[in-house]
Design a protein around this motif. Sequence first.
Motif, PDB file in Angstrom:
ATOM      1  N   ALA A  65      33.654   5.882 155.206  1.00  0.00           N
ATOM      2  CA  ALA A  65      32.138   5.197 155.155  1.00  0.00           C
ATOM      3  C   ALA A  65      31.531   5.937 154.532  1.00  0.00           C
ATOM      4  O   ALA A  65      30.918   5.588 153.409  1.00  0.00           O
ATOM      5  N   TYR A 121      32.077   3.655 162.112  1.00  0.00           N
ATOM      6  CA  TYR A 121      31.135   4.172 161.108  1.00  0.00           C
ATOM      7  C   TYR A 121      31.001   2.461 160.197  1.00  0.00           C
ATOM      8  O   TYR A 121      32.008   2.212 159.868  1.00  0.00           O
ATOM      9  N   HIS A 122      29.793   2.535 160.376  1.00  0.00           N
ATOM     10  CA  HIS A 122      29.089   1.144 159.262  1.00  0.00           C
ATOM     11  C   HIS A 122      28.121   1.405 157.755  1.00  0.00           C
ATOM     12  O   HIS A 122      27.611   2.540 158.260  1.00  0.00           O
ATOM     13  N   SER A 125      25.814 -10.583 156.871  1.00  0.00           N
ATOM     14  CA  SER A 125      27.180 -10.481 155.947  1.00  0.00           C
ATOM     15  C   SER A 125      27.483 -11.447 154.943  1.00  0.00           C
ATOM     16  O   SER A 125      26.928 -12.738 154.917  1.00  0.00           O
ATOM     17  N   SER A 173      25.589   1.597 154.622  1.00  0.00           N
ATOM     18  CA  SER A 173      24.618   1.042 154.531  1.00  0.00           C
ATOM     19  C   SER A 173      23.148   1.324 153.559  1.00  0.00           C
ATOM     20  O   SER A 173      23.715   2.504 153.669  1.00  0.00           O
ATOM     21  N   CYS A 220      36.471  -5.846 161.379  1.00  0.00           N
ATOM     22  CA  CYS A 220      35.302  -6.681 160.865  1.00  0.00           C
ATOM     23  C   CYS A 220      35.468  -7.445 162.652  1.00  0.00           C
ATOM     24  O   CYS A 220      36.110  -8.621 163.064  1.00  0.00           O
ATOM     25  N   PRO A 254      23.411  -4.607 165.052  1.00  0.00           N
ATOM     26  CA  PRO A 254      24.222  -5.200 164.036  1.00  0.00           C
ATOM     27  C   PRO A 254      23.952  -6.533 164.575  1.00  0.00           C
ATOM     28  O   PRO A 254      24.166  -7.484 165.188  1.00  0.00           O
ATOM     29  N   PHE A 300      30.483  -8.129 160.942  1.00  0.00           N
ATOM     30  CA  PHE A 300      30.139  -6.675 160.596  1.00  0.00           C
ATOM     31  C   PHE A 300      31.634  -5.921 160.422  1.00  0.00           C
ATOM     32  O   PHE A 300      31.970  -6.055 161.488  1.00  0.00           O
ATOM     33  N   TYR A 301      31.662  -5.681 159.381  1.00  0.00           N
ATOM     34  CA  TYR A 301      32.690  -4.433 159.013  1.00  0.00           C
ATOM     35  C   TYR A 301      32.395  -3.396 158.917  1.00  0.00           C
ATOM     36  O   TYR A 301      31.403  -2.447 159.235  1.00  0.00           O
ATOM     37  N   LEU A 302      33.558  -2.219 159.857  1.00  0.00           N
ATOM     38  CA  LEU A 302      33.097  -1.082 160.932  1.00  0.00           C
ATOM     39  C   LEU A 302      34.960  -0.699 159.660  1.00  0.00           C
ATOM     40  O   LEU A 302      35.553  -0.976 159.585  1.00  0.00           O
ATOM     41  N   THR A 303      34.539   1.010 160.331  1.00  0.00           N
ATOM     42  CA  THR A 303      35.277   1.785 159.672  1.00  0.00           C
ATOM     43  C   THR A 303      35.857   2.713 160.750  1.00  0.00           C
ATOM     44  O   THR A 303      34.985   3.128 161.527  1.00  0.00           O
ATOM     45  N   GLN A 310      39.833  -1.623 159.080  1.00  0.00           N
ATOM     46  CA  GLN A 310      38.577  -1.393 158.466  1.00  0.00           C
ATOM     47  C   GLN A 310      39.085  -2.684 159.848  1.00  0.00           C
ATOM     48  O   GLN A 310      39.397  -2.993 160.204  1.00  0.00           O
TER      49      GLN A 310
END
Length: 156
Positions: free
Chosen positions: A38, A4-5, A19, A7, A137, A14, A29-32, A135
């Motif tokens: 999120a 998930y991201h 960034s 924003s 990246c 993406p 691009f950061y996600l979890t 996270q």
Amino acid sequence: MKLYHSSNVSVIKPDTYHSRDFLDFGKGFYLTSMHEQAVRYAQRFLRRQKEAWLNSYEFEFQSSDWKILKFDSYDKGWLDFVAKCRAGNDDTDFDLIIGGVANDRVILTLDRYFEGELSENETLGLLKYEKPNIQYCIRSQAMLDNCLTHIESKRL
């Protein structure tokens, strides 16, 4: 795996170009993988009277094809790397970095360390009690284009 991201916009394609600099793991691009994390992060956009979007993706990759750095805990390696990235001194070329988020509690400790209030040993002593929220990246556009597939974007 599903990532998930959060924003203030829907992010269907993406990229690494938008960034910000000086983030935990540098420009990327950061996600979890944690849905709750999120959603919590997206709340900051709503508090600022902006739109909040939860973007979902499928992330599939062969680790042998990419240059990856992974941190399993808030340790000296993690602390040194985050310090370099936040100072703009990272010169590595990793495609993907996986490790702990500098969440609210962790960031307070890091701020005290960066301001010289805490020594490295004191900082690591405080961080050892924190369980990392992981996270991802993605720092190379090639990895984004080849390994990350947009599933959906939901306005919160």
